[in-house]
Design a protein around this motif. Structure first.
Motif, PDB file in Angstrom:
ATOM      1  N   TYR A   6       1.150  -1.009  -0.149  1.00  0.00           N
ATOM      2  CA  TYR A   6       0.103   0.181   0.125  1.00  0.00           C
ATOM      3  C   TYR A   6       0.841   1.386   0.215  1.00  0.00           C
ATOM      4  O   TYR A   6       2.177   1.376   0.659  1.00  0.00           O
ATOM      5  CB  TYR A   6      -0.412  -0.007   0.908  1.00  0.00           C
ATOM      6  N   TYR A   7       0.428   2.093  -0.608  1.00  0.00           N
ATOM      7  CA  TYR A   7       1.205   3.529  -0.379  1.00  0.00           C
ATOM      8  C   TYR A   7       0.215   4.750  -0.776  1.00  0.00           C
ATOM      9  O   TYR A   7      -0.456   4.154  -0.996  1.00  0.00           O
ATOM     10  CB  TYR A   7       1.819   3.611  -2.093  1.00  0.00           C
ATOM     11  N   SER A  26      -0.939  -0.988  -4.734  1.00  0.00           N
ATOM     12  CA  SER A  26       0.966  -1.045  -5.571  1.00  0.00           C
ATOM     13  C   SER A  26       0.156  -0.859  -7.318  1.00  0.00           C
ATOM     14  O   SER A  26       0.949  -0.153  -7.957  1.00  0.00           O
ATOM     15  CB  SER A  26       1.195  -2.119  -4.922  1.00  0.00           C
ATOM     16  N   ASN A  27      -1.013  -2.465  -7.631  1.00  0.00           N
ATOM     17  CA  ASN A  27      -1.024  -2.138  -8.812  1.00  0.00           C
ATOM     18  C   ASN A  27      -2.211  -1.463  -9.253  1.00  0.00           C
ATOM     19  O   ASN A  27      -3.013  -1.377 -10.323  1.00  0.00           O
ATOM     20  CB  ASN A  27      -1.326  -3.415  -9.096  1.00  0.00           C
ATOM     21  N   CYS A  28      -2.462   0.390  -8.631  1.00  0.00           N
ATOM     22  CA  CYS A  28      -3.467   0.524  -9.124  1.00  0.00           C
ATOM     23  C   CYS A  28      -3.226   1.989  -9.815  1.00  0.00           C
ATOM     24  O   CYS A  28      -2.065   1.669 -10.078  1.00  0.00           O
ATOM     25  CB  CYS A  28      -4.101   1.673  -7.999  1.00  0.00           C
ATOM     26  N   GLY A  29      -3.792   2.310 -10.495  1.00  0.00           N
ATOM     27  CA  GLY A  29      -3.485   2.819 -11.816  1.00  0.00           C
ATOM     28  C   GLY A  29      -3.032   4.358 -11.341  1.00  0.00           C
ATOM     29  O   GLY A  29      -2.360   4.851 -12.126  1.00  0.00           O
ATOM     30  N   GLN A  30      -3.636   4.621 -10.520  1.00  0.00           N
ATOM     31  CA  GLN A  30      -3.665   5.895  -9.660  1.00  0.00           C
ATOM     32  C   GLN A  30      -1.839   6.259  -8.503  1.00  0.00           C
ATOM     33  O   GLN A  30      -1.087   6.726  -9.629  1.00  0.00           O
ATOM     34  CB  GLN A  30      -4.406   6.377  -9.066  1.00  0.00           C
ATOM     35  N   GLY A  77       2.895   6.777  -9.896  1.00  0.00           N
ATOM     36  CA  GLY A  77       2.271   7.698 -10.186  1.00  0.00           C
ATOM     37  C   GLY A  77       1.944   7.520 -12.057  1.00  0.00           C
ATOM     38  O   GLY A  77       2.362   6.894 -12.789  1.00  0.00           O
ATOM     39  N   LYS A  78       0.694   8.124 -12.032  1.00  0.00           N
ATOM     40  CA  LYS A  78       0.010   7.611 -12.735  1.00  0.00           C
ATOM     41  C   LYS A  78       0.103   8.976 -14.363  1.00  0.00           C
ATOM     42  O   LYS A  78      -0.012   8.799 -15.476  1.00  0.00           O
ATOM     43  CB  LYS A  78      -1.129   7.814 -13.110  1.00  0.00           C
ATOM     44  N   ASN A 102     -11.044   4.073  -3.941  1.00  0.00           N
ATOM     45  CA  ASN A 102     -12.752   3.088  -4.154  1.00  0.00           C
ATOM     46  C   ASN A 102     -11.763   1.749  -4.944  1.00  0.00           C
ATOM     47  O   ASN A 102     -12.098   0.454  -4.691  1.00  0.00           O
ATOM     48  CB  ASN A 102     -13.702   3.820  -5.180  1.00  0.00           C
ATOM     49  N   CYS A 103     -11.092   1.703  -5.974  1.00  0.00           N
ATOM     50  CA  CYS A 103     -10.734   0.806  -6.846  1.00  0.00           C
ATOM     51  C   CYS A 103      -9.294  -0.053  -6.095  1.00  0.00           C
ATOM     52  O   CYS A 103      -9.039  -1.664  -6.351  1.00  0.00           O
ATOM     53  CB  CYS A 103      -9.392   1.022  -7.566  1.00  0.00           C
ATOM     54  N   CYS A 104      -8.968   0.112  -4.294  1.00  0.00           N
ATOM     55  CA  CYS A 104      -8.162   0.115  -4.107  1.00  0.00           C
ATOM     56  C   CYS A 104      -8.840  -1.289  -2.640  1.00  0.00           C
ATOM     57  O   CYS A 104      -8.205  -1.733  -2.001  1.00  0.00           O
ATOM     58  CB  CYS A 104      -6.847   0.214  -3.366  1.00  0.00           C
TER      59      CYS A 104
END
Ligand SMILES: [Zn+2]
Length: 104
Positions: free
Chosen positions: A30-31, A49-53, A59-60, A101-103
């Motif tokens: 987690y970040y 970590s694998n979230c697009g943000q 970062g994106k 919300n994605c994570c």
């Protein structure tokens, strides 16, 4: 038997891929993004970590200058570890800490 140039090139590529996978494996977690200009009104969103943000803390925005506006902090083992770090070091209000919300 001498290796062909093509075989040596393939071995080098596999080595680079292996190093990349090891770096990604170590970065799983987690970040939180810390944005200095907005620190008093900023929501500290916790991302996986694998979230697009987040993209493993890179970062994106691909052409962003690293560290100019803020930095990614992590990886943390879990959301609670990230929250403890935030509370101990940046002291946000409880309402300023959210999980992406994605994570969730
Ligand atoms: Zn996220």
């Amino acid at each position: 038997m001498a290796k062909t140039a093509e075989l040596k090139k393939l071995e080098k590529s596999l080595e680079v891929i292996s190093i990349g996978l090891e770096i990604l494996r170590k970065g799983i977690g987690y970040y939180v993004y810390y944005n200095k200009p907005n620190e008093n009104k900023r929501i500290f969103k916790i991302h996986f970590s694998n979230c697009g943000q987040c993209a493993w803390g890179s970062g994106k925005i691909t052409n962003a200058e690293p560290g100019r506006n803020g930095v990614w902090i992590g990886p943390f083992n879990g959301t609670n570890q990230a929250k403890v770090f935030l509370n101990d070091n940046l002291k946000p209000l409880p309402s300023q800490i959210k999980i992406c919300n994605c994570c969730k």
